[in-house]
Design an enzyme around this catalytic site. Structure first.
Site, mmCIF file in Angstrom:
data_model
loop_
_atom_site.group_PDB
_atom_site.id
_atom_site.type_symbol
_atom_site.label_atom_id
_atom_site.label_comp_id
_atom_site.label_asym_id
_atom_site.label_seq_id
_atom_site.Cartn_x
_atom_site.Cartn_y
_atom_site.Cartn_z
ATOM 1 N N GLY A 224 -23.879 45.105 -14.876
ATOM 2 C CA GLY A 224 -23.684 46.127 -14.307
ATOM 3 C C GLY A 224 -25.265 46.371 -14.187
ATOM 4 C CB SER A 225 -26.629 49.597 -13.118
ATOM 5 O OG SER A 225 -25.682 50.932 -14.184
ATOM 6 C CB THR A 226 -31.344 48.371 -14.812
ATOM 7 O OG1 THR A 226 -31.435 47.041 -13.724
ATOM 8 C CG2 THR A 226 -32.022 48.899 -15.918
ATOM 9 C CB THR A 228 -24.740 50.597 -17.096
ATOM 10 O OG1 THR A 228 -24.122 51.258 -17.261
ATOM 11 C CG2 THR A 228 -23.712 50.783 -17.915
ATOM 12 N N GLY A 229 -26.747 49.499 -18.780
ATOM 13 C CA GLY A 229 -27.603 47.726 -19.889
ATOM 14 C C GLY A 229 -28.485 48.570 -20.180
ATOM 15 C CD GLU A 246 -26.837 37.362 -16.130
ATOM 16 O OE1 GLU A 246 -26.825 37.824 -15.119
ATOM 17 O OE2 GLU A 246 -26.245 36.150 -16.549
ATOM 18 C CB CYS A 280 -26.662 41.716 -8.707
ATOM 19 S SG CYS A 280 -25.880 39.752 -9.130
HETATM 20 P P1 NAD Z 1 -22.435 50.396 -14.246
HETATM 21 O O1 NAD Z 1 -22.598 49.911 -15.112
HETATM 22 O O2 NAD Z 1 -21.904 51.565 -13.269
HETATM 23 O O3 NAD Z 1 -20.985 50.102 -14.460
HETATM 24 C C1 NAD Z 1 -20.483 48.356 -15.300
HETATM 25 C C2 NAD Z 1 -19.457 48.703 -16.314
HETATM 26 O O4 NAD Z 1 -19.799 48.932 -17.454
HETATM 27 C C3 NAD Z 1 -18.125 49.032 -15.613
HETATM 28 O O5 NAD Z 1 -16.752 48.264 -16.173
HETATM 29 C C4 NAD Z 1 -18.223 50.672 -16.463
HETATM 30 O O6 NAD Z 1 -16.975 51.665 -16.939
HETATM 31 C C5 NAD Z 1 -19.036 49.776 -17.686
HETATM 32 N N1 NAD Z 1 -19.419 50.894 -17.965
HETATM 33 C C6 NAD Z 1 -20.525 52.167 -17.549
HETATM 34 N N2 NAD Z 1 -21.121 52.862 -18.412
HETATM 35 C C7 NAD Z 1 -20.406 52.418 -19.381
HETATM 36 C C8 NAD Z 1 -20.931 52.449 -20.887
HETATM 37 N N3 NAD Z 1 -22.226 53.513 -21.430
HETATM 38 N N4 NAD Z 1 -21.713 51.881 -22.282
HETATM 39 C C9 NAD Z 1 -20.300 50.183 -22.271
HETATM 40 N N5 NAD Z 1 -20.009 49.944 -21.028
HETATM 41 C C10 NAD Z 1 -20.030 51.193 -19.057
HETATM 42 O O7 NAD Z 1 -22.581 49.153 -12.989
HETATM 43 P P2 NAD Z 1 -21.598 48.749 -11.243
HETATM 44 O O8 NAD Z 1 -21.757 50.001 -10.461
HETATM 45 O O9 NAD Z 1 -20.776 48.371 -11.270
HETATM 46 O O10 NAD Z 1 -22.380 47.993 -10.567
HETATM 47 C C11 NAD Z 1 -23.870 48.048 -10.118
HETATM 48 C C12 NAD Z 1 -24.496 47.215 -10.673
HETATM 49 O O11 NAD Z 1 -24.597 45.340 -11.044
HETATM 50 C C13 NAD Z 1 -25.752 47.357 -9.881
HETATM 51 O O12 NAD Z 1 -26.722 48.121 -10.052
HETATM 52 C C14 NAD Z 1 -26.289 45.678 -9.213
HETATM 53 O O13 NAD Z 1 -27.441 45.307 -9.395
HETATM 54 C C15 NAD Z 1 -25.269 45.102 -11.198
HETATM 55 N N6 NAD Z 1 -24.759 43.526 -10.795
HETATM 56 C C16 NAD Z 1 -25.257 42.931 -11.764
HETATM 57 C C17 NAD Z 1 -25.412 41.671 -11.296
HETATM 58 C C18 NAD Z 1 -25.568 40.539 -12.042
HETATM 59 O O14 NAD Z 1 -25.135 39.332 -12.155
HETATM 60 N N7 NAD Z 1 -27.509 41.106 -12.877
HETATM 61 C C19 NAD Z 1 -23.900 41.256 -11.032
HETATM 62 C C20 NAD Z 1 -23.817 42.190 -10.498
HETATM 63 C C21 NAD Z 1 -23.506 43.638 -10.521
#
Ligand code: NAD
Length: 486
Positions: A224-226, A228-229, A246, A280
């Site tokens: 997901g996003s940096t 949230t990471g 990731e 991503c």
């Molecule tokens: P996001 O971070 O908003 O959400 C991802 C997941 O995290 C969702 O299931 C969400 O419900 C969960 N989440 C949100 N807050 C949380 C918390 N505090 N604790 C635990 N879980 C939580 O990301 P998104 O908008 O769904 O995806 C887009 C982003 O993901 C982009 O930045 C993209 O570059 C990245 N991405 C990275 C890869 C990779 O392999 N590096 C692949 C695909 C997407």
């Protein structure tokens, strides 16, 4: 068509008191109800996962591989039903989702993960006359896989396949924007795996956080996003969890002066506009050598203009709408910012009227390096095209970001392209191709694009403890030898 979706807990299909309903990004219609997992569902799923972890971890690799193959067959049998669901929740065209779901004889990304014959065998890391040191690999236990909305099935499957293959049990939490196919796929797995081995819980960020702080979960694998990471790293610290992150990227694509301009423009456009840039490793900045800049820009504009918006659901295209209104707003604001600063639009720049969340494929011609459109991840169909003169300069500009996920280099001279690639701070670099991740290759981000990585044989290690077994060959006396000692 009517569908029912369930949280899968142990051997049960569970409904919920509260449901969410996603809007189809392509048409604006409300889709099906999906039950939100309750606290009780979470606790029961964790208990069930823990209860199965020992027997699943002790099962032979052969048994686990066979069941994963059965799962791939089950998915293939259901692919025709799954692909329209995936199309409606993601906004992708049906032709795209068919490929992702494995239809017909074509190999697809998600079954490649499941059919993977990769495994972690014991490795003798040192041996002499007295000692042998063997690296063995043991499952971590219970893994929670938290997934994003852009490629819900492929990204979940990469985690599921690796975790199960290495003997872990998995609870998957899909993105609340795309819960449907993941819930269906895990429901199908009920006929394949013992209860508790693979479960799914649907929920928002609060459920994600609960997973990250739960004492009985051993690992978080997150895509997901940096932003949230970073939150996950913080909350998972309380229980010192193993984790793989990731995260986001801002891939540079560097075009050298010796290329076939129109052929490369065609390929680069696919890298920018695949799933409308919501990938991503989409190409998010294009750097073209000064000597071919104008010709390349003309070709790129022509390519971008081939992707029309507002197409019906079944039109075969890699281009589609933005997946959700939050992402739509981010991209719209980036366009507004470029307009306010009077950057030149080589094409596009129009936000379409509904239905659906459509934005025209857009090129911004040479905005400043420090502009938001160059320095931030746009995750949408708007690409800055920039000019470069020397190799040293373009490498430094490409690396001048906290992101380090992917990059591309285009040159007729492969040695030159490799030389440039090795200086780029990115987890994956493609030479003479746009970004096409392969499941057999390790996938990871440098800098703020990730911690650890997955896929490929190296990726399996992130689901294991490694035990170094030091076996001394002659130090132990037999009982009979001990008796004759003085
Ligand atoms: P996001 O971070 O908003 O959400 C991802 C997941 O995290 C969702 O299931 C969400 O419900 C969960 N989440 C949100 N807050 C949380 C918390 N505090 N604790 C635990 N879980 C939580 O990301 P998104 O908008 O769904 O995806 C887009 C982003 O993901 C982009 O930045 C993209 O570059 C990245 N991405 C990275 C890869 C990779 O392999 N590096 C692949 C695909 C997407």
């Amino acid at each position: 068509m009517e569908h029912h979706f369930y949280n899968i807990v142990g051997a049960e299909r569970r409904d919920g008191q509260n449901c969410t309903r996603v809007t189809c990004p392509r048409t604006g219609e409300a889709l099906w109800e999906a039950p939100l997992a309750s606290k009780e569902d979470l606790e029961d799923a964790v208990s069930s996962g823990r209860a199965s972890a020992r027997s699943w971890g002790n099962a032979s690799l052969h048994i686990r591989q066979n069941l994963l193959r059965d799962f791939a067959l089950e998915l293939t049998a259901w692919a025709k039903s799954l692909s329209p669901i995936l199309a409606r929740e993601t906004g992708k065209s049906v032709s795209q989702t068919k490929r992702l779901c494995h239809v017909g004889s074509q190999r697809c990304e998600c079954s490649d993960h499941l059919e993977s014959s990769q495994s972690l065998d014991d490795e003798v890391v040192y041996e002499d006359a007295t000692v042998k040191v063997v690296a063995t690999h043991m499952p971590l236990g219970l893994v929670a896989a938290i997934c994003p909305w852009n490629f819900p099935l492929v990204l979940a499957m990469g985690k599921i396949a690796a975790a199960l293959l290495t003997g872990n049990c998995v609870i998957v939490k899909p993105s609340p924007f795309t819960p449907y196919t993941t819930m269906k796929v895990v429901e199908l797995a009920l006929d394949v795996f013992p209860p508790g081995v693979l479960q799914v819980l649907h929920g928002e960020a609060d459920l994600g956080r609960e997973l990250t702080i739960h004492r009985s979960i051993d690992k978080i694998t997150f895509t997901g996003s940096t932003a949230t990471g970073k939150k996950i790293m913080e909350s998972a610290a309380y229980t010192l969890k193993n984790m793989t992150l990731e995260l986001g990227g801002n891939d540079a694509s560097i075009v050298c002066d010796d290329v076939n301009v129109s052929a490369v423009a065609h390929e680069v456009a696919q890298g920018c506009l695949f799933h409308s840039g919501q990938m991503c490793v989409a190409t998010k900045r294009v750097y073209v050598h000064k000597s071919i800049y104008e010709a390349s820009l003309r070709c790129l504009v022509k390519e971008f203009e081939l992707f029309i918006t507002g197409t019906p659901r079944d039109t075969p295209s890699i281009f589609g709408p933005l997946q959700n209104s939050a992402q739509f707003t981010i991209v719209k604001e980036l366009i507004d910012d470029c307009k306010a600063r009077a950057y030149r639009f080589a094409t596009g720049g129009k936000v379409e009227e509904g239905p659906g969340l459509w934005i025209q494929p857009t090129i911004v011609d040479r905005p400043p390096d420090e502009s938001s459109i160059v320095s931030e991840e746009q995750f949408g169909p708007i690409t800055p095209v920039l000019e470069w003169e020397t190799e040293e300069e373009v490498i430094s500009r490409a690396n001048n970001t906290r992101s380090g996920l992917g990059a591309c280099v285009w040159s007729a001279d492969i040695t030159r392209a490799e030389r440039i690639s090795r200086k780029l701070q990115a987890g994956t670099v493609w030479v003479n191709s746009f970004e096409k991740p392969l499941p057999m290759a390790y996938f990871s981000g440098h800098k703020d694009s990730g911690v650890g990585g997955e896929w490929g044989r190296q990726g399996l290690l992130s689901y294991c403890y490694t035990q170094s077994l030091h076996v001394y060959k002659d130090n132990v006396l037999t009982a009979a030898e001990a008796l004759v000692l003085p």
